[in-house]
Design a protein around this motif. Structure first.
Motif, mmCIF file in Angstrom:
data_model
loop_
_atom_site.group_PDB
_atom_site.id
_atom_site.type_symbol
_atom_site.label_atom_id
_atom_site.label_comp_id
_atom_site.label_asym_id
_atom_site.label_seq_id
_atom_site.Cartn_x
_atom_site.Cartn_y
_atom_site.Cartn_z
ATOM 1 N N THR A 146 0.862 -1.185 0.000
ATOM 2 C CA THR A 146 0.000 0.000 0.000
ATOM 3 C C THR A 146 0.893 1.228 0.000
ATOM 4 N N THR A 147 0.685 2.083 -0.993
ATOM 5 C CA THR A 147 1.419 3.339 -1.048
ATOM 6 C C THR A 147 0.413 4.478 -1.100
ATOM 7 N N LYS A 148 0.840 5.665 -1.468
ATOM 8 C CA LYS A 148 -0.038 6.824 -1.496
ATOM 9 C C LYS A 148 0.194 7.656 -2.754
ATOM 10 N N ALA A 149 -0.826 8.427 -3.120
ATOM 11 C CA ALA A 149 -0.674 9.500 -4.105
ATOM 12 C C ALA A 149 -1.393 10.709 -3.527
ATOM 13 N N GLU A 150 -0.634 11.650 -3.021
ATOM 14 C CA GLU A 150 -1.190 12.759 -2.255
ATOM 15 C C GLU A 150 -1.447 13.986 -3.119
ATOM 16 N N GLY A 151 -2.455 14.769 -2.698
ATOM 17 C CA GLY A 151 -2.707 16.067 -3.308
ATOM 18 C C GLY A 151 -3.457 16.049 -4.620
ATOM 19 N N LEU A 152 -4.057 14.912 -4.998
ATOM 20 C CA LEU A 152 -4.728 14.811 -6.299
ATOM 21 C C LEU A 152 -6.236 14.971 -6.208
ATOM 22 N N THR A 153 -6.821 14.821 -5.015
ATOM 23 C CA THR A 153 -8.276 14.742 -4.882
ATOM 24 C C THR A 153 -8.789 15.707 -3.823
ATOM 25 N N TYR A 154 -10.121 15.871 -3.790
ATOM 26 C CA TYR A 154 -10.735 16.674 -2.731
ATOM 27 C C TYR A 154 -12.115 16.111 -2.418
ATOM 28 N N ASN A 155 -12.610 16.438 -1.240
ATOM 29 C CA ASN A 155 -13.933 16.028 -0.819
ATOM 30 C C ASN A 155 -14.933 17.076 -1.296
ATOM 31 N N ARG A 156 -15.783 16.692 -2.236
ATOM 32 C CA ARG A 156 -16.681 17.664 -2.872
ATOM 33 C C ARG A 156 -17.910 17.967 -2.019
ATOM 34 N N THR A 157 -18.186 17.141 -1.008
ATOM 35 C CA THR A 157 -19.362 17.339 -0.166
ATOM 36 C C THR A 157 -19.047 18.193 1.054
ATOM 37 N N TYR A 158 -17.865 17.997 1.629
ATOM 38 C CA TYR A 158 -17.466 18.716 2.833
ATOM 39 C C TYR A 158 -16.181 19.487 2.552
ATOM 40 N N LYS A 159 -16.259 20.796 2.632
ATOM 41 C CA LYS A 159 -15.083 21.619 2.394
ATOM 42 C C LYS A 159 -13.973 21.248 3.370
ATOM 43 N N GLY A 160 -12.798 20.906 2.835
ATOM 44 C CA GLY A 160 -11.686 20.495 3.669
ATOM 45 C C GLY A 160 -11.886 19.140 4.314
ATOM 46 N N GLY A 161 -12.844 18.353 3.788
ATOM 47 C CA GLY A 161 -13.195 17.081 4.401
ATOM 48 C C GLY A 161 -12.196 15.973 4.103
ATOM 49 N N LEU A 162 -12.525 14.789 4.592
ATOM 50 C CA LEU A 162 -11.643 13.632 4.484
ATOM 51 C C LEU A 162 -11.451 13.195 3.042
ATOM 52 N N VAL A 163 -10.259 12.684 2.768
ATOM 53 C CA VAL A 163 -9.965 11.981 1.520
ATOM 54 C C VAL A 163 -9.226 10.695 1.899
ATOM 55 N N ASP A 164 -9.094 9.805 0.933
ATOM 56 C CA ASP A 164 -8.327 8.572 1.148
ATOM 57 C C ASP A 164 -7.307 8.488 0.017
ATOM 58 N N GLU A 165 -6.054 8.717 0.345
ATOM 59 C CA GLU A 165 -5.006 8.783 -0.674
ATOM 60 C C GLU A 165 -4.192 7.499 -0.786
ATOM 61 N N ASP A 166 -4.620 6.458 -0.087
ATOM 62 C CA ASP A 166 -3.921 5.172 -0.158
ATOM 63 C C ASP A 166 -4.127 4.498 -1.522
ATOM 64 N N ILE A 167 -3.131 3.729 -1.931
ATOM 65 C CA ILE A 167 -3.225 2.895 -3.129
ATOM 66 C C ILE A 167 -2.841 1.466 -2.739
ATOM 67 N N PRO A 168 -3.803 0.672 -2.308
ATOM 68 C CA PRO A 168 -3.491 -0.741 -2.072
ATOM 69 C C PRO A 168 -3.326 -1.464 -3.409
ATOM 70 N N TYR A 169 -2.426 -2.430 -3.450
ATOM 71 C CA TYR A 169 -2.206 -3.162 -4.706
ATOM 72 C C TYR A 169 -1.732 -4.574 -4.394
ATOM 73 N N ILE A 170 -1.913 -5.448 -5.372
ATOM 74 C CA ILE A 170 -1.361 -6.798 -5.303
ATOM 75 C C ILE A 170 -0.808 -7.137 -6.684
ATOM 76 N N TYR A 171 0.373 -7.716 -6.700
ATOM 77 C CA TYR A 171 1.156 -7.911 -7.931
ATOM 78 C C TYR A 171 1.306 -9.410 -8.193
ATOM 79 N N PHE A 172 1.112 -9.794 -9.454
ATOM 80 C CA PHE A 172 1.247 -11.188 -9.859
ATOM 81 C C PHE A 172 2.243 -11.292 -11.017
ATOM 82 N N LYS A 173 3.188 -12.208 -10.904
ATOM 83 C CA LYS A 173 4.129 -12.456 -11.981
ATOM 84 C C LYS A 173 4.099 -13.946 -12.316
ATOM 85 N N THR A 174 3.794 -14.247 -13.582
ATOM 86 C CA THR A 174 3.787 -15.631 -14.045
ATOM 87 C C THR A 174 4.620 -15.720 -15.320
ATOM 88 N N ASP A 175 4.676 -16.914 -15.894
ATOM 89 C CA ASP A 175 5.390 -17.089 -17.164
ATOM 90 C C ASP A 175 4.727 -16.324 -18.304
#
Length: 418
Positions: A146-175
């Motif tokens: 899990t990493t982050k990408a900060e500063g790209l989004t905003y909460n459109r319902t609540y001024k200055g409200g919560l955001v979730d900037e996490d990027i969970p991921y799972i990686y698969f490598k096969t032949d």
């Protein structure tokens, strides 16, 4: 664990209407900016198997989702419970849910025929991509993070409200290659014109392709989260930051998952809808609004007045006060959990669910909005109190506050049981 995956193009023809934006006023699409895709990942581990399907459309209704699963099961023999179906929620794809302006600008017979033909091909292509993924199954190296990408989004319902900037991921490598399943919490609404586009998720696919990695995307609890800016230039900026942050984290901080087992649970729940208006009164209000505002829809104020009147009429015609929907929880090993949400869950609810999942011992938590069904927005209580856009009576905003809370509590309860 053994894994297989596939990606197929499912771009519709120019001329289909695009879902998600009222301001388009039912005009047909006029170009293709970038393709729409189907992504499939088939997993086989101790305890069972699962198929993750992500599609670049606005959403999937319960009927459409069941039809897709029927087609997959028919072609692959896979049980329906094992299929995890998600939509990215691009606002520049066909109107697969809640087509706008059904009375003011009804579909012509030709438009309806083109959309229905594409939907049949869409279902067939999903089943084909699923079968290919299953036939390419191979032993996989699996890593999660899990990493982050900060500063790209905003909460459109609540001024200055919560955001979730996490990027969970799972990686698969096969032949057969490399695939990353990732998730970010933001409406895919950068593209606003009449061009077909998979929006910022599609730009992520392109950036990942530069590194010879395929990418499957699901959208997080973004019911009240938008990109900070509109436009295709910002879309590319978002995608570049998200993709590069994931690739950097993959090489430096991700953990390898070994001896991975699978568990998938499906829970059906009844959801209460707000009381619809009386159909005779709703029809009268719509017809009055059409006469008064129908010639002035280029002015935003009047567009919204007519839209809300039309939506109340559509809700009245539907008449339901309760629906059955479902959510799924997919556990991959002891670290990774993926939860389907059948609508547009607010980030405030999403962060609450994540907090409970972390407390239960999961390290990487993916909430997938717009999955398995589409029941509209799932706001928090405060949104109802301030009469936010996402709570006004429309086909995409019908759930009662109590049912929204009960749905969230049900998800948390199932996480604790797994």
């Amino acid at each position: 664990m053994r894994v297989g995956f596939e990606v197929l193009d499912v771009t519709p023809p120019i001329g289909v209407r695009l879902g998600g934006y009222a301001h388009r006023l039912a005009k047909p699409s006029n170009s293709i900016h970038d393709p729409l895709y189907i992504h499939t990942i088939f997993l086989e581990g101790d305890g069972g198997e699962a198929l993750i399907v992500s599609v670049d459309v606005l959403g999937v209704s319960r009927d459409l989702a069941e039809g897709i699963k029927d087609e997959i099961s028919r072609k692959t023999g896979l049980g329906r419970k094992a299929i995890f179906l998600a939509a990215t929620h691009t606002h520049s794809g066909p109107e697969t849910v809640t087509p706008m302006w059904p009375n003011t600008y009804p579909y012509t017979s030709r438009e309806k025929e083109v959309l229905e033909d594409w939907i049949e091909k869409f279902k067939d292509r999903i089943a084909r991509a699923s079968l290919i993924a299953m036939n390419r199954i191979a032993k996989a190296e699996i890593r999660a993070g899990t990493t982050k990408a900060e500063g790209l989004t905003y909460n459109r319902t609540y001024k200055g409200g919560l955001v979730d900037e996490d990027i969970p991921y799972i990686y698969f490598k096969t032949d057969y290659g490399r695939m990353i399943l990732m998730n970010y919490t933001c409406h895919p609404t950068c593209n606003t014109d009449l061009g077909i586009s998979s929006d910022y998720p599609g730009a992520i696919y392109s950036k990942m392709d530069e590194y010879k990695v395929k990418c499957t995307f699901t959208t997080g609890a973004a019911g009240d989260i938008d990109p900070k800016f509109k436009g295709r230039r910002y879309m590319d900026k978002m995608a570049s930051k998200i993709a590069l942050n994931v690739l950097e984290d993959l090489t430096s901080k991700s953990i390898e998952l070994e001896r991975v087992d699978l568990e998938i649970e499906e829970v059906h729940v009844n959801v209460k809808f707000k009381e619809p208006p009386r159909i005779i009164e709703a029809k009268r209000r719509y017809e009055e609004a059409l006469r008064e505002y129908g010639g002035r829809l280029d002015e935003e104020e009047y567009m919204w007045k007519l839209l809300y009147a039309e939506e109340e009429y559509e809700v009245a015609k539907d008449g339901r006060i309760m629906v059955e929907t479902l959510f799924k929880i997919l556990r991959i090993g002891r670290e990774f959990i993926m939860i389907s949400i059948p609508g547009e869950l607010f980030v405030e609810h999403g962060l609450k669910i994540k907090s409970h999942a972390y407390s239960a011992g999961y390290g990487h938590i993916m909430l997938s909005n717009y999955s398995e069904d589409y029941i509209g927005y799932i706001p928090d209580m405060k949104a109802y109190e301030i009469d936010a856009y996402e709570t006004k009576l429309t086909r995409w905003s019908r759930i009662t506050p109590q049912s929204a809370n009960e749905l969230v509590s049900g998800i948390i309860g199932m996480i604790r049981q797994m």
